[in-house]
Scaffold this active site. Sequence first.
Site, PDB file in Angstrom:
ATOM      1  N   ASP A   1     -28.313 -52.968  12.804  1.00  0.00           N
ATOM      2  CA  ASP A   1     -29.234 -53.274  13.902  1.00  0.00           C
ATOM      3  C   ASP A   1     -29.075 -52.214  14.998  1.00  0.00           C
ATOM      4  O   ASP A   1     -27.964 -51.964  15.466  1.00  0.00           O
ATOM      5  CB  ASP A   1     -28.898 -54.668  14.456  1.00  0.00           C
ATOM      6  CG  ASP A   1     -29.958 -55.226  15.379  1.00  0.00           C
ATOM      7  OD1 ASP A   1     -30.494 -54.458  16.209  1.00  0.00           O
ATOM      8  OD2 ASP A   1     -30.247 -56.434  15.294  1.00  0.00           O
TER       9      ASP A   1
ATOM     10  N   HIS B   1     -32.841 -54.175  12.333  1.00  0.00           N
ATOM     11  CA  HIS B   1     -33.085 -55.285  13.257  1.00  0.00           C
ATOM     12  C   HIS B   1     -33.965 -56.353  12.603  1.00  0.00           C
ATOM     13  O   HIS B   1     -35.160 -56.155  12.448  1.00  0.00           O
ATOM     14  CB  HIS B   1     -33.743 -54.755  14.529  1.00  0.00           C
ATOM     15  CG  HIS B   1     -33.924 -55.803  15.578  1.00  0.00           C
ATOM     16  ND1 HIS B   1     -32.887 -56.549  16.067  1.00  0.00           N
ATOM     17  CD2 HIS B   1     -35.036 -56.242  16.220  1.00  0.00           C
ATOM     18  CE1 HIS B   1     -33.345 -57.394  16.975  1.00  0.00           C
ATOM     19  NE2 HIS B   1     -34.641 -57.231  17.090  1.00  0.00           N
TER      20      HIS B   1
ATOM     21  N   SER C   1     -33.871 -62.055  16.804  1.00  0.00           N
ATOM     22  CA  SER C   1     -33.963 -61.173  17.967  1.00  0.00           C
ATOM     23  C   SER C   1     -34.013 -62.010  19.244  1.00  0.00           C
ATOM     24  O   SER C   1     -33.116 -62.808  19.500  1.00  0.00           O
ATOM     25  CB  SER C   1     -35.185 -60.264  17.819  1.00  0.00           C
ATOM     26  OG  SER C   1     -35.210 -59.276  18.804  1.00  0.00           O
TER      27      SER C   1
END
Length: 584
Positions: A466, A502, A214
Amino acid sequence: MKTALKASLTGAASAVFLFGCTTMGESPQPPQLKAATPAALQINCADVAAKFSYAALRITASNPIAAGAVAVSGASNAPKTDYEAPAHCLVKGLMYERVGVDGKNYAISFEMRLPNAWNGRFYHQVNGGLDGVVQVALGALGGGPLTGALHQGFAVISSDAGHNGSQNPSFGADPIARQDYGYTAVAKLTPMAKGLIAAAYGKAPDRSYIGGCSNGGRHTMVAASRFADQYDGFLAGAPGYRLPQAALAQVWGSSQWKNLSPETPLAASSLTHPFAPSVKIPDISLGFNAQDRQIVSDAILNKCDALDGAKDGLVQDVAACQKVFDINRDVPTCTAGRDGKCLSIQQKNTIATVFAGGKTTDGKPLYANFPFDVGISATNWAAWKYQNAQALDPGALSFIFNSPLRTVKAFDTNYDELYAGIYAKPVGFAESSDETINPSGHDKPAYMAALQKRGAKMITYHGVSDGVFSELDTRAWVERVAAHVAGSSNVLRHFSVPGMAHCSGGSATDQFDLLTPLVQWVEQGIAPASIKATARGAGNAGGVNAELPKDWAANRSRPLCAYPTVARYKGSGSLEDAASFSCQ
Ligand SMILES: [Ca+2]
């Protein structure tokens, strides 16, 4: 572009046999970096503050930690003998303590964990979100990690990137704090950490690695663009490498979902603030709720599951699926009310619009398009689209990603101004948000040639489902690298994780270790083509993924395949076993 990258993959393979030779249009074979060699901790841990000094550094604590005292993240229910961190020295400290323009105290806080039995390598663990927290320096790897860099013998540093949690997101109004978050915290910590390693072991790290997911993936890509000389291996997961643009797309998307949802009294909302579970926020999930998302997920599977040769609940051939799936055609249209099997025209239009991505009024994409994938049904997907998009992204846009600084509220519709603000310099700032936060020159990533030239390597991975950073945007970056760097597959490999949300979760085999293959590539020249990944079913020591389809084996495995290859069923063998699939 796909053809070009395939050709370069072939070129890399043939270059093995042409070592020392180059043909026109191909880059020279990168040099082979030497493998790291182990060493033992030489310093008395309690003496670190007395024995090691560095500019702008204050060590606040150093304590020996016994083997087994810290479990690898997510493995708290695991047998300690398998997943315990080894005996190590924990050093805590601060760099560059100062007062910001807002009158508040700032510093880069960090912890560093130095294993007694060291493998000769440094790992810079870069963290998620807006930073602000010194996460435990375990270097945890993959969704539902069973292992990590510390576990594997690396010396690991982790930091808050220059501000604390109470300064989120207002730190962005302080030019130095914003820049530290962008890239200078990594720049300031790296030489200090290498110096501390030299003091602790009698030699500097033989090889250095940096990685995270991320925002940590963003940090890693940024480091590749700015500090190619400092790291030998880069592991970027779900890289938010255009973080301001993605945040703007989130706010834009939240307005789309809001327009689709009937207004309900706040008290009746099913959504709560991600950081304050007792605080209700407007329910923008009603227009495309969990049942609706399952309808779309089922339709994607119906159309795309068999494209990879196996009807197994996973769409491995992501690119082919985007070509054949059409939400308007492939999802039944409601003729009366919503019956749990259809979507309205209005719903379909909104979903198609969000997946295609928003634009400014003069047609510039705010961010990227998103791939249709089965993990659209995952709760994590919804959390990013509904909760985080209205509760987190407006604050980040207000303080960190804009010029001039302004208050951006949930469902703000000034998209043109907010887009322009990403590229403008606020008064008192030397750089725009795009320059500070994103990899330097991300639109023309020729900087990857610097890694290639010295034998450094990068691995990226990204969940196709995601909900905040688009896997297609990472593919686009990989393609741009291929266009600007000849023979790019000898410096960069990308691994899609079908179904993964994610960084973890979703209908996916999300448990994997990409650091070990990265080390093998950097230090032994073994380029990764296929990595085994495992689902986290019942009993998994890294934490069970509650959203796995019920008909999957608890330990289903799949190969993750170097882009642009795809895991395809060999035609025989168990659908639960990676060995039944090959990367083609
Ligand atoms: Ca399939």
